[in-house]
Write an enzyme that holds these catalytic residues in place. Structure first.
Site, PDB file in Angstrom:
ATOM      1  N   PRO A  87       0.817  -1.217   0.000  1.00 57.31           N
ATOM      2  CA  PRO A  87       0.000   0.000   0.000  1.00 57.31           C
ATOM      3  C   PRO A  87       0.850   1.265   0.000  1.00 57.31           C
ATOM      4  O   PRO A  87       0.368   2.341  -0.340  1.00 57.31           O
ATOM      5  CB  PRO A  87      -0.793  -0.110   1.298  1.00 57.31           C
ATOM      6  CG  PRO A  87      -0.704  -1.524   1.717  1.00 57.31           C
ATOM      7  CD  PRO A  87       0.605  -2.031   1.186  1.00 57.31           C
ATOM      8  N   GLU A 114       1.384  -8.380   8.824  1.00 60.26           N
ATOM      9  CA  GLU A 114       1.203  -6.939   9.044  1.00 60.26           C
ATOM     10  C   GLU A 114       2.110  -6.129   8.129  1.00 60.26           C
ATOM     11  O   GLU A 114       1.740  -5.082   7.618  1.00 60.26           O
ATOM     12  CB  GLU A 114       1.551  -6.643  10.519  1.00 60.26           C
ATOM     13  CG  GLU A 114       1.122  -5.283  11.000  1.00 60.26           C
ATOM     14  CD  GLU A 114      -0.396  -5.166  11.015  1.00 60.26           C
ATOM     15  OE1 GLU A 114      -0.904  -4.051  10.902  1.00 60.26           O
ATOM     16  OE2 GLU A 114      -1.069  -6.230  11.098  1.00 60.26           O
ATOM     17  N   ARG A 152      -0.762  -8.051 -21.100  1.00 60.71           N
ATOM     18  CA  ARG A 152      -1.553  -7.575 -22.242  1.00 60.71           C
ATOM     19  C   ARG A 152      -0.746  -6.642 -23.132  1.00 60.71           C
ATOM     20  O   ARG A 152      -1.101  -6.405 -24.276  1.00 60.71           O
ATOM     21  CB  ARG A 152      -2.806  -6.839 -21.748  1.00 60.71           C
ATOM     22  CG  ARG A 152      -3.855  -7.722 -21.093  1.00 60.71           C
ATOM     23  CD  ARG A 152      -4.965  -6.882 -20.485  1.00 60.71           C
ATOM     24  NE  ARG A 152      -5.560  -5.978 -21.468  1.00 60.71           N
ATOM     25  CZ  ARG A 152      -6.475  -6.352 -22.381  1.00 60.71           C
ATOM     26  NH1 ARG A 152      -6.876  -7.595 -22.412  1.00 60.71           N
ATOM     27  NH2 ARG A 152      -6.965  -5.479 -23.249  1.00 60.71           N
ATOM     28  N   ASP A 167      -7.692   0.413 -25.927  1.00 56.26           N
ATOM     29  CA  ASP A 167      -8.123   0.217 -24.535  1.00 56.26           C
ATOM     30  C   ASP A 167      -8.308   1.560 -23.829  1.00 56.26           C
ATOM     31  O   ASP A 167      -7.601   2.525 -24.125  1.00 56.26           O
ATOM     32  CB  ASP A 167      -7.036  -0.555 -23.755  1.00 56.26           C
ATOM     33  CG  ASP A 167      -7.356  -2.056 -23.698  1.00 56.26           C
ATOM     34  OD1 ASP A 167      -6.500  -2.818 -23.260  1.00 56.26           O
ATOM     35  OD2 ASP A 167      -8.461  -2.412 -24.148  1.00 56.26           O
TER      36      ASP A 167
HETATM   37  C1  4FV Z   1      -1.421  -3.957  -1.309  1.00 61.85           C
HETATM   38  C2  4FV Z   1      -2.092  -2.939  -2.003  1.00 61.85           C
HETATM   39  C3  4FV Z   1      -1.772  -4.465   0.029  1.00 61.85           C
HETATM   40  C4  4FV Z   1      -0.546  -5.023   3.034  1.00 61.85           C
HETATM   41  C5  4FV Z   1      -0.184  -5.931   4.143  1.00 61.85           C
HETATM   42  C6  4FV Z   1      -0.449  -7.194   2.145  1.00 61.85           C
HETATM   43  C7  4FV Z   1      -1.133  -5.881   1.953  1.00 61.85           C
HETATM   44  C8  4FV Z   1      -0.241  -7.326   3.609  1.00 61.85           C
HETATM   45  N1  4FV Z   1      -0.413  -4.385  -2.063  1.00 61.85           N
HETATM   46  N2  4FV Z   1      -1.458  -2.812  -3.218  1.00 61.85           N
HETATM   47  N3  4FV Z   1      -3.149  -2.242  -1.640  1.00 61.85           N
HETATM   48  N4  4FV Z   1      -0.890  -5.328   0.599  1.00 61.85           N
HETATM   49  O1  4FV Z   1      -2.799  -4.076   0.590  1.00 61.85           O
HETATM   50  O2  4FV Z   1      -0.454  -3.671  -3.217  1.00 61.85           O
HETATM   51  O3  4FV Z   1       0.999  -7.955   3.845  1.00 61.85           O
END
Ligand code: 4FV
Length: 252
Positions: A87, A114, A152, A167
């Site tokens: 994230p 986590e 793609r 697209d």
């Molecule tokens: C995520 C996202 C995501 C965070 C903790 C995996 C999680 C757990 N990855 N874009 N949104 N990853 O939420 O790529 O380990």
């Protein structure tokens, strides 16, 4: 194109990688996807990949040694661009997809728990990518999204190369509406122009409708879009109409 993926749930990838477009692209050797289990790079008999967070707090943290060992081993014979899905990453969009698709090799790190020990980022990660501002339980789905979007762009993967070019987002706008049989359904008719056979008129209609859809659903995209003459004219019309609807201010 070679894409490696590191995960503690390799079984999540198989059904997707064996199906449809990606499945055929792998059979045709257009892309190679190698999914490896991170636990194969642990050295203890319990194949542990997580531990308590220093400083306390809830949840477990993925420990660095298995990741670093795995990335280095998988980079032997490859020099992949190493992407951690998280994230905290830069948001994945069409421009980033095209940039990643221009690389010969990608290695995707799919986290769980986590978080991942920060030293993994410092030692073996080139870039962090996020698929959206929400928290998932693992990086596997984001990795699958990235594999699909990037694949793609690989020549030959999508039969109709033109459809990739058309697209949404490729030209910065959303796609125009699409119709197929039946010509009338529940009182809703297919736009006449699409039945006309007049391809120039159809193209102009599609251009206008792509802009209209974007103005209605994603106006934030319009300033950055490469508009055709037809679309610039349509934009001017739309703006004039919206001006015309604006209530006159009392002054003058
Ligand atoms: C995520 C996202 C995501 C965070 C903790 C995996 C999680 C757990 N990855 N874009 N949104 N990853 O939420 O790529 O380990």
């Amino acid at each position: 194109m070679w894409i490696g993926a590191l995960t503690i749930f390799p079984e999540l990838f198989e059904p997707f990688l064996a199906t449809s477009l990606i499945g055929r692209a792998r059979e045709r050797g257009l892309i190679a996807v190698e999914v490896r289990n991170l636990r194969d790079f642990t050295e203890d008999r319990h194949r542990v990949v997580d531990d308590e967070p220093y400083g306390g707090g809830g949840g477990m943290v993925m420990t660095a040694p298995p990741w670093v060992r795995a990335v280095r081993e998988l980079s032997a014979g490859h020099s992949p661009w190493r992407v951690l899905l998280s994230p905290q990453g830069r948001r994945l969009d069409d421009a980033k997809v095209q940039e990643l698709a221009s690389r010969p090799e990608l290695l995707l790190l799919c986290g769980r728990y986590e978080a991942i020990d920060e030293r993994v980022r410092e030692l073996v990660v080139d870039e962090e990518i996020s698929i959206g501002d929400y928290v998932l339980s693992g990086g596997e789905l984001p990795a699958l999204v990235l594999i699909e979007a990037v694949s793609r762009c690989v020549p030959g993967v999508v039969q109709q190369a033109s459809s990739v070019e058309r697209d949404s987002f490729r030209r910065g706008l959303l796609d125009h509406p699409h119709y197929t049989r039946p010509p009338a359904f529940e009182g809703l008719e297919v736009p006449e122009v699409l039945l006309s056979g007049d391809h120039a008129a159809i193209e102009r209609w599609r251009e206008r409708e792509a802009l209209r859809a974007t103005l209605a659903k994603r106006p934030d995209l319009v300033p950055g879009a490469a508009l055709s003459a037809e679309q610039r004219a349509e934009l001017a019309r739309a703006r004039a109409d919206s001006e015309a609807c604006k209530p006159r201010s009392g002054k003058g």
